[in-house]
Design an enzyme around this catalytic site. Sequence first.
Site, PDB file in Angstrom:
ATOM      1  N   TYR A  65     -41.803 -50.624 -10.742  1.00 40.19           N
ATOM      2  CA  TYR A  65     -41.403 -50.731 -12.206  1.00 40.19           C
ATOM      3  C   TYR A  65     -42.129 -49.690 -12.887  1.00 40.19           C
ATOM      4  O   TYR A  65     -43.184 -50.176 -13.312  1.00 40.19           O
ATOM      5  CB  TYR A  65     -41.470 -51.962 -12.967  1.00 40.19           C
ATOM      6  CG  TYR A  65     -40.803 -52.933 -12.196  1.00 40.19           C
ATOM      7  CD1 TYR A  65     -39.462 -52.826 -11.534  1.00 40.19           C
ATOM      8  CD2 TYR A  65     -40.691 -54.414 -12.946  1.00 40.19           C
ATOM      9  CE1 TYR A  65     -38.515 -53.990 -11.235  1.00 40.19           C
ATOM     10  CE2 TYR A  65     -39.969 -55.466 -12.560  1.00 40.19           C
ATOM     11  CZ  TYR A  65     -38.841 -55.049 -11.695  1.00 40.19           C
ATOM     12  OH  TYR A  65     -38.122 -56.262 -11.337  1.00 40.19           O
ATOM     13  N   THR A 223     -18.019 -57.431 -21.229  1.00 45.31           N
ATOM     14  CA  THR A 223     -17.202 -57.469 -22.267  1.00 45.31           C
ATOM     15  C   THR A 223     -17.272 -58.861 -22.965  1.00 45.31           C
ATOM     16  O   THR A 223     -17.730 -60.004 -22.625  1.00 45.31           O
ATOM     17  CB  THR A 223     -15.474 -57.623 -22.073  1.00 45.31           C
ATOM     18  OG1 THR A 223     -15.237 -58.619 -21.085  1.00 45.31           O
ATOM     19  CG2 THR A 223     -15.221 -56.219 -21.111  1.00 45.31           C
TER      20      THR A 223
END
Length: 289
Positions: A65, A223
Amino acid sequence: MTTSIDATAAGTWQLGDRTVNRMGFGAMRLAQRSDGTPSDRETAKKVLRRAIELGVNHIDTAAFYFSATRAANELINSALAPYPDDLVITTKVGPGRDPAGDFLHVSTKKALRGQVEENIRQLGLDHLDVVNFRLGQSLDRGEGSLAEGFGALAELQQEGLVRHLGISNITADHLNEALDIAPVVCVQNQYGLSTRREDDALVELCAEHGIAFVPFFAIAGGTEQAAVSEVAKAHGVSEAQVRLAWTLHKGPNVLAIPGTGNPAHLEENIGAAGLRLSDDDLSRLNTIE
């Protein structure tokens, strides 16, 4: 929702001999923003310290990371060391990145030792509390056997470099294979209300074995979905909080590790620890496919 913001509100679980609050923190967003640009260093450190203030005692991280100028492990070390006694830092190995930032994957003991020692060095520790062996370099579930890599980590555990072992990006077959090699304290997979619901059975299998199931990207939803919006409105909370709360309602062995580099989003995420969904809420949400 008018409850206080407190990570302890979701209860606790055992990762081996370590007790963690089920609401934790994921460090992936510390090093860079969602658009790929490096994070603001002081803001990232502020987020980490605030997380601890709000009761977080489980942080998920990885040596890979990092951005061009930031690394999550270094930020954790800089912001939080000397670490609170109850803080559990979980990391993952298998995937890695070369100096140019390109991803690679390793499974030999020598290479995994290098990754474990890299995490230890960056975090300023003597050993790692929990290490996940992650299959694959993408979100596609790993294929084939995990015996070489997980077996190598089990040997490093015996040497004292690692306290507890987990696995990531896996199937039920992988879990059964791993359990024949060494104890597993956690499984970390992509999972959420409308993501990878094929893992519903894996969550239950982990519970049967007393293993934590730790979903990442649990807030992802794609969505807009009416049921999520309706439940969020009824409780006066955000849709992200509903998704996190739904995840925590899947079982006492399910841990949350939402990540952010934004102080306001941090408080919103941790606030979900105290959100209680009714049976009607859960029934409505479970109509989502």
